[in-house]
Scaffold this motif. Sequence first.
Motif, PDB file in Angstrom:
ATOM      1  N   ASP A  58      40.554  43.326  30.986  1.00 10.22           N
ATOM      2  CA  ASP A  58      39.745  43.552  29.659  1.00 10.22           C
ATOM      3  C   ASP A  58      38.252  43.515  29.880  1.00 10.22           C
ATOM      4  N   PHE A  59      37.936  42.653  30.612  1.00 10.25           N
ATOM      5  CA  PHE A  59      36.325  42.650  30.830  1.00 10.25           C
ATOM      6  C   PHE A  59      36.004  44.089  31.322  1.00 10.25           C
ATOM      7  N   HIS A  60      36.366  44.805  32.344  1.00 11.23           N
ATOM      8  CA  HIS A  60      35.879  46.115  32.684  1.00 11.23           C
ATOM      9  C   HIS A  60      36.371  47.185  31.701  1.00 11.23           C
ATOM     10  N   PHE A  61      37.486  47.021  30.782  1.00  8.05           N
ATOM     11  CA  PHE A  61      37.620  47.972  29.743  1.00  8.05           C
ATOM     12  C   PHE A  61      36.402  47.945  28.828  1.00  8.05           C
ATOM     13  N   ALA A  62      36.118  46.920  28.593  1.00  7.63           N
ATOM     14  CA  ALA A  62      34.740  46.545  27.498  1.00  7.63           C
ATOM     15  C   ALA A  62      33.415  46.959  28.455  1.00  7.63           C
ATOM     16  N   ALA A  68      42.544  52.711  34.303  1.00  4.71           N
ATOM     17  CA  ALA A  68      42.583  51.957  35.706  1.00  4.71           C
ATOM     18  C   ALA A  68      43.767  52.552  36.103  1.00  4.71           C
ATOM     19  N   ILE A  69      43.934  52.551  37.701  1.00  2.76           N
ATOM     20  CA  ILE A  69      45.201  52.692  38.451  1.00  2.76           C
ATOM     21  C   ILE A  69      45.045  51.258  39.156  1.00  2.76           C
ATOM     22  N   VAL A  70      46.458  50.950  38.923  1.00  4.18           N
ATOM     23  CA  VAL A  70      46.573  49.527  39.618  1.00  4.18           C
ATOM     24  C   VAL A  70      47.867  49.583  40.430  1.00  4.18           C
ATOM     25  N   MET A  71      47.790  49.097  41.868  1.00  8.40           N
ATOM     26  CA  MET A  71      48.778  49.164  42.728  1.00  8.40           C
ATOM     27  C   MET A  71      49.179  47.804  42.918  1.00  8.40           C
ATOM     28  N   ASP A  72      50.479  47.310  42.644  1.00  7.99           N
ATOM     29  CA  ASP A  72      51.085  45.809  42.887  1.00  7.99           C
ATOM     30  C   ASP A  72      51.798  46.027  44.124  1.00  7.99           C
ATOM     31  N   ASN A  73      51.361  45.085  45.181  1.00  5.95           N
ATOM     32  CA  ASN A  73      51.794  44.823  46.486  1.00  5.95           C
ATOM     33  C   ASN A  73      53.129  43.637  46.329  1.00  5.95           C
ATOM     34  N   GLY A  74      54.115  43.832  45.474  1.00  5.89           N
ATOM     35  CA  GLY A  74      55.346  42.873  45.204  1.00  5.89           C
ATOM     36  C   GLY A  74      54.614  41.601  44.892  1.00  5.89           C
ATOM     37  N   SER A  75      54.272  41.456  43.993  1.00  7.48           N
ATOM     38  CA  SER A  75      53.888  40.272  43.134  1.00  7.48           C
ATOM     39  C   SER A  75      55.102  39.558  42.710  1.00  7.48           C
ATOM     40  N   GLY A 321      39.476  41.286  25.531  1.00  6.17           N
ATOM     41  CA  GLY A 321      38.442  42.098  26.029  1.00  6.17           C
ATOM     42  C   GLY A 321      37.140  41.305  26.222  1.00  6.17           C
ATOM     43  N   ALA A 322      36.344  42.207  26.880  1.00 10.88           N
ATOM     44  CA  ALA A 322      35.002  41.617  27.095  1.00 10.88           C
ATOM     45  C   ALA A 322      34.009  42.618  27.247  1.00 10.88           C
TER      46      ALA A 322
END
Length: 324
Positions: A58-62, A68-75, A321-322
């Motif tokens: 939210d912060f960085h969208f604002a 954003a491209i996000v890779m999740d390593n098995g959370s 957001g921020a």
Amino acid sequence: SGREPSPCRSVPPALPRLQTGEVTPHRRPPRTRLAEAMRLVMTLLVRDEADIVRENLDFHFAQGIDFAIVMDNGSTDGTAEILEEYAARGLIRLIHRPGAFDPEPWVNELVGIAIREEGADWVLPNDADEFWLPRAGTLKELLATLPDEIGAVVAQRHNFLPAPEGPEPWWERMTRRARVSLNAHGRPLPPKIVHRTHPGLRIRRGNHRRMPPREGRVLRTDAVEVLHFQMRSYAQFERRVIQIGSALVGRDDLPERVGRARKLQYELWKEGRLREAYEAAALESDAVEDTRLRDALLVLRSMPAPIPGSDRGPDATPLAGAGL
């Protein structure tokens, strides 16, 4: 040929930046058509970051991030479910990547996707615990004002110190910043980089340096800072140390210098001394009060506008957001 960049819903206008007495005000860069035309993409590699990943996105969208491209390593802590919400709203591209943690090739894979498939003009390889805070305006506005000869912007990081644990979220409690930020070896904390894209762009582990071929001049500036919230609770910190340390130890294909600070933290954990190091950081006396992130998030949480693309109203618990 790459596909068209993914659509991203519009973000609310940025708020004026909340400043502390330590910050020297800078003239706000003008909003220009350059900023509107430039495409800024952030990448994240995450694992078990449910306490912070929503705030980071939210912060960085604002701050002007377009996608954003996000890779999740098995959370396993709910991180993946949070990310699925953002992916369903078209705000991020989510890649699930289980298996042994291997950040350098994965981060460069994400950077490549940002360039080839998402049309990025600038790319920010970020960590979930880092918040890029310009002195004025948004990050996107700052980058859009730079001449074409600038190929990368280097920003100094600042460590925020552990706070007593309580019912409040970490960002309300963590308002003490080390006056001089050091790594686990007692050396200056290395900075981070945001990059103008080119076809051969590759990032060294940790996003502290670029690999050849390097295009453009590097700008080192205090016009933007990176606020670093590594120690949000002991349980979270210990989990992260184990995850990264175990992935580094025994890697004969990596130079010995790679991940030295993380490997030291892992050794402290194996020796039963990691909590001692955490508590020592909490008691650091050479610190300053820095409420910029907390104050901004509190203001933004009270805004009537929901998170971009969300149907949650102003009374929702998550941040809306921020912008600073």
